[in-house]
Structure formats: C-alpha cells, structure tokens
Design a protein around this motif. Sequence first.
Motif, mmCIF file in Angstrom:
data_model
loop_
_atom_site.group_PDB
_atom_site.id
_atom_site.type_symbol
_atom_site.label_atom_id
_atom_site.label_comp_id
_atom_site.label_asym_id
_atom_site.label_seq_id
_atom_site.Cartn_x
_atom_site.Cartn_y
_atom_site.Cartn_z
ATOM 1 N N VAL A 29 0.858 -1.185 0.000
ATOM 2 C CA VAL A 29 0.000 0.000 0.000
ATOM 3 C C VAL A 29 0.894 1.235 0.000
ATOM 4 C CG1 VAL A 29 -1.749 1.300 1.276
ATOM 5 C CG2 VAL A 29 -1.839 -1.209 1.251
ATOM 6 N N THR A 30 0.786 2.034 -1.064
ATOM 7 C CA THR A 30 1.566 3.267 -1.137
ATOM 8 C C THR A 30 0.699 4.524 -1.244
ATOM 9 O OG1 THR A 30 1.817 3.117 -3.537
ATOM 10 C CG2 THR A 30 3.534 2.078 -2.194
ATOM 11 N N LYS A 31 -0.593 4.355 -1.434
ATOM 12 C CA LYS A 31 -1.515 5.487 -1.543
ATOM 13 C C LYS A 31 -2.875 5.101 -0.961
ATOM 14 C CE LYS A 31 1.317 7.979 -4.169
ATOM 15 N NZ LYS A 31 2.112 9.035 -3.605
ATOM 16 N N LEU A 32 -3.631 6.118 -0.527
ATOM 17 C CA LEU A 32 -5.035 5.981 -0.177
ATOM 18 C C LEU A 32 -5.804 6.845 -1.163
ATOM 19 C CD1 LEU A 32 -4.911 6.493 3.713
ATOM 20 C CD2 LEU A 32 -4.684 4.353 2.426
ATOM 21 N N VAL A 33 -6.863 6.303 -1.748
ATOM 22 C CA VAL A 33 -7.667 7.051 -2.715
ATOM 23 C C VAL A 33 -9.060 7.256 -2.118
ATOM 24 C CG1 VAL A 33 -8.622 7.113 -5.041
ATOM 25 C CG2 VAL A 33 -6.369 6.096 -4.654
ATOM 26 N N ILE A 34 -9.456 8.538 -2.016
ATOM 27 C CA ILE A 34 -10.733 8.914 -1.418
ATOM 28 C C ILE A 34 -11.765 9.140 -2.522
ATOM 29 C CG2 ILE A 34 -11.913 10.533 0.132
ATOM 30 C CD1 ILE A 34 -9.512 8.899 1.362
ATOM 31 N N HIS A 35 -12.964 8.614 -2.287
ATOM 32 C CA HIS A 35 -14.084 8.726 -3.220
ATOM 33 C C HIS A 35 -15.308 9.261 -2.490
ATOM 34 C CE1 HIS A 35 -12.093 5.774 -6.009
ATOM 35 N NE2 HIS A 35 -11.603 5.322 -4.872
ATOM 36 N N TRP A 36 -16.290 9.716 -3.247
ATOM 37 C CA TRP A 36 -17.632 9.924 -2.708
ATOM 38 C C TRP A 36 -18.511 8.880 -3.370
ATOM 39 C CZ3 TRP A 36 -21.468 14.032 -4.782
ATOM 40 C CH2 TRP A 36 -21.471 14.048 -6.176
ATOM 41 N N CYS B 8 -19.737 8.426 2.240
ATOM 42 C CA CYS B 8 -21.146 8.803 2.058
ATOM 43 C C CYS B 8 -21.322 10.305 2.263
ATOM 44 C CB CYS B 8 -22.022 8.025 3.038
ATOM 45 S SG CYS B 8 -22.008 6.234 2.759
ATOM 46 N N HIS B 9 -22.366 10.854 1.671
ATOM 47 C CA HIS B 9 -22.640 12.293 1.736
ATOM 48 C C HIS B 9 -24.144 12.500 1.663
ATOM 49 C CE1 HIS B 9 -23.063 11.942 -2.671
ATOM 50 N NE2 HIS B 9 -22.062 11.083 -2.522
ATOM 51 N N SER B 10 -24.602 13.652 2.126
ATOM 52 C CA SER B 10 -26.055 13.859 2.246
ATOM 53 C C SER B 10 -26.707 14.560 1.062
ATOM 54 C CB SER B 10 -26.367 14.643 3.531
ATOM 55 O OG SER B 10 -25.704 15.888 3.506
ATOM 56 N N ASP B 11 -25.917 15.168 0.173
ATOM 57 C CA ASP B 11 -26.515 15.877 -0.967
ATOM 58 C C ASP B 11 -25.569 15.831 -2.162
ATOM 59 O OD1 ASP B 11 -24.534 17.884 -0.578
ATOM 60 O OD2 ASP B 11 -25.859 19.029 0.716
ATOM 61 N N TRP B 12 -26.001 16.447 -3.268
ATOM 62 C CA TRP B 12 -25.196 16.403 -4.491
ATOM 63 C C TRP B 12 -23.999 17.342 -4.464
ATOM 64 C CZ3 TRP B 12 -24.902 12.498 -7.502
ATOM 65 C CH2 TRP B 12 -25.998 11.644 -7.643
ATOM 66 N N GLU B 13 -23.956 18.256 -3.484
ATOM 67 C CA GLU B 13 -22.764 19.088 -3.330
ATOM 68 C C GLU B 13 -21.585 18.205 -2.920
ATOM 69 O OE1 GLU B 13 -21.257 23.096 -0.986
ATOM 70 O OE2 GLU B 13 -22.860 21.917 -0.111
ATOM 71 N N GLY B 14 -21.854 17.212 -2.076
ATOM 72 C CA GLY B 14 -20.845 16.224 -1.724
ATOM 73 C C GLY B 14 -19.979 16.535 -0.528
ATOM 74 N N LYS B 15 -20.282 17.603 0.200
ATOM 75 C CA LYS B 15 -19.505 17.902 1.400
ATOM 76 C C LYS B 15 -19.846 16.859 2.461
ATOM 77 C CE LYS B 15 -18.233 21.570 4.589
ATOM 78 N NZ LYS B 15 -18.478 22.973 4.985
ATOM 79 N N PHE B 16 -18.835 16.352 3.143
ATOM 80 C CA PHE B 16 -19.056 15.326 4.151
ATOM 81 C C PHE B 16 -19.540 15.964 5.453
ATOM 82 C CE2 PHE B 16 -15.209 13.239 1.920
ATOM 83 C CZ PHE B 16 -16.012 12.802 0.883
ATOM 84 N N SER B 17 -20.470 15.300 6.124
ATOM 85 C CA SER B 17 -20.942 15.777 7.428
ATOM 86 C C SER B 17 -19.791 15.720 8.420
ATOM 87 C CB SER B 17 -22.102 14.909 7.919
ATOM 88 O OG SER B 17 -21.612 13.632 8.311
ATOM 89 N N CYS C 293 -14.484 13.318 -8.482
ATOM 90 C CA CYS C 293 -14.744 12.483 -7.307
ATOM 91 C C CYS C 293 -13.557 12.599 -6.361
ATOM 92 C CB CYS C 293 -14.949 11.031 -7.758
ATOM 93 S SG CYS C 293 -15.058 9.833 -6.417
ATOM 94 N N PRO C 294 -13.806 12.877 -5.103
ATOM 95 C CA PRO C 294 -15.047 13.277 -4.464
ATOM 96 C C PRO C 294 -15.386 14.726 -4.832
ATOM 97 C CG PRO C 294 -13.287 13.296 -2.846
ATOM 98 C CD PRO C 294 -12.696 12.795 -4.139
ATOM 99 N N LYS C 295 -16.583 14.916 -5.333
ATOM 100 C CA LYS C 295 -16.975 16.171 -5.982
ATOM 101 C C LYS C 295 -16.625 17.419 -5.174
ATOM 102 C CE LYS C 295 -20.857 18.687 -7.911
ATOM 103 N NZ LYS C 295 -22.307 18.736 -8.065
ATOM 104 N N TYR C 296 -17.040 17.476 -3.915
ATOM 105 C CA TYR C 296 -16.805 18.690 -3.119
ATOM 106 C C TYR C 296 -15.313 19.022 -3.059
ATOM 107 C CZ TYR C 296 -16.928 22.114 0.619
ATOM 108 O OH TYR C 296 -16.774 23.273 1.355
ATOM 109 N N TYR C 297 -14.490 18.002 -2.964
ATOM 110 C CA TYR C 297 -13.056 18.209 -2.800
ATOM 111 C C TYR C 297 -12.330 18.406 -4.127
ATOM 112 C CZ TYR C 297 -14.368 17.257 1.894
ATOM 113 O OH TYR C 297 -14.989 17.354 3.124
ATOM 114 N N VAL C 298 -13.030 18.217 -5.229
ATOM 115 C CA VAL C 298 -12.505 18.600 -6.541
ATOM 116 C C VAL C 298 -12.881 20.058 -6.803
ATOM 117 C CG1 VAL C 298 -12.657 18.206 -9.038
ATOM 118 C CG2 VAL C 298 -12.571 16.252 -7.466
#
Length: 164
Positions: free
Chosen positions: A23-30, A95-104, A141-146
């Motif tokens: 393991v050399t990287k962690l990849v974050i998704h929404w 997981c996220h609560s809306d299409w904006e994609g910001k995490f709670s 992806c993850p949308k908010y963080y892009v």
Amino acid sequence: MPIQTHYLTSNPYSRPRLPLYKVTKLVIHWVGNPKSSALSNRNYFENLKLGRTKTYASSHYIVGLDGEVIQCIPDNERAYHAKSANSYSLGIETCHSDWEGKFSSCTYNALIALCAMLCQKYGLDPREDLLRHYDVTGKCCPKYYVVHPEAWTQLKEDVHKQMC
C-alpha cells in the motif's frame, strides 16, 4: 476506531482476490448517491457478483453518514476503485447527504481517523499519499473536494495533525 468487517463474497466483479502487495496510496471517493448508507453501498458492491450489469466496482472501506466504517475487502487484496491505482492503493468510499458532496462532521471525522490510522499503519504521508479519485482518473470524485481544492488541502492537513 471501530471498523465493521463485512467482506464481499469472492467474485470477478467486486472482489477478485488479486493481491495488493504494498500500500503506497489511499484514494478517497464519494459514493455519488446522496443519503445512501455505508451498508447499502457495501451491498451494492456485493450484488455486483450476480454479473447482471457487468460492472466492476468496489472499495476497501466505506465511511457512513453517521461515521460508521465498514471494511469490504482486506487490505492485502485489490479493490476495483481507481483503475491504474488499484494495484497499490486502498480505496475509501465516503457517504454524503446531498449532491454538493460535502461530508458531514461525523463522516469527516471518521474519515480523518481512518486515514490517519491507515497512514500510520503503512508509513504514508497524508500530504503526499492521500489522493482524490480525480487525481488518478480525472473523474469529479469526491466532488466537493474537486470543486473546492482548498478543502482537500485542509483534509490532508487534518489527517496529518491527527497522526501527531
């Protein structure tokens, strides 16, 4: 941090049982499916084994709306989450609560704790070794963080602070 282990059944579409040697990287998704739970996303991956859609997808971990964490695939196996990075990275769906994609705040805090734990376990520097799916494939992806790269920089810094 409690992690619920709900491994996927071995199958060609979501758990191929191919080795992930280092393991050399962690990849974050929404998850791209607002208000869906960690368990429902895990079950989506599980149901791919039926082969109806010929979709290849999975992740190692899923962080839920209430901060729960489910592990779907052992860290020493590949998941289908980021094309060319599958052979050297762990995938974390969030997981996220809306299409904006910001995490709670619950989701965000659990993600930070999970990433810090994994970075410590594998000797990773979150400022260099934490990637967005976007960084690997160009997918929003993850949308908010892009859309908000400064929030992504802050997330990586929060993981680093958690490790200290």
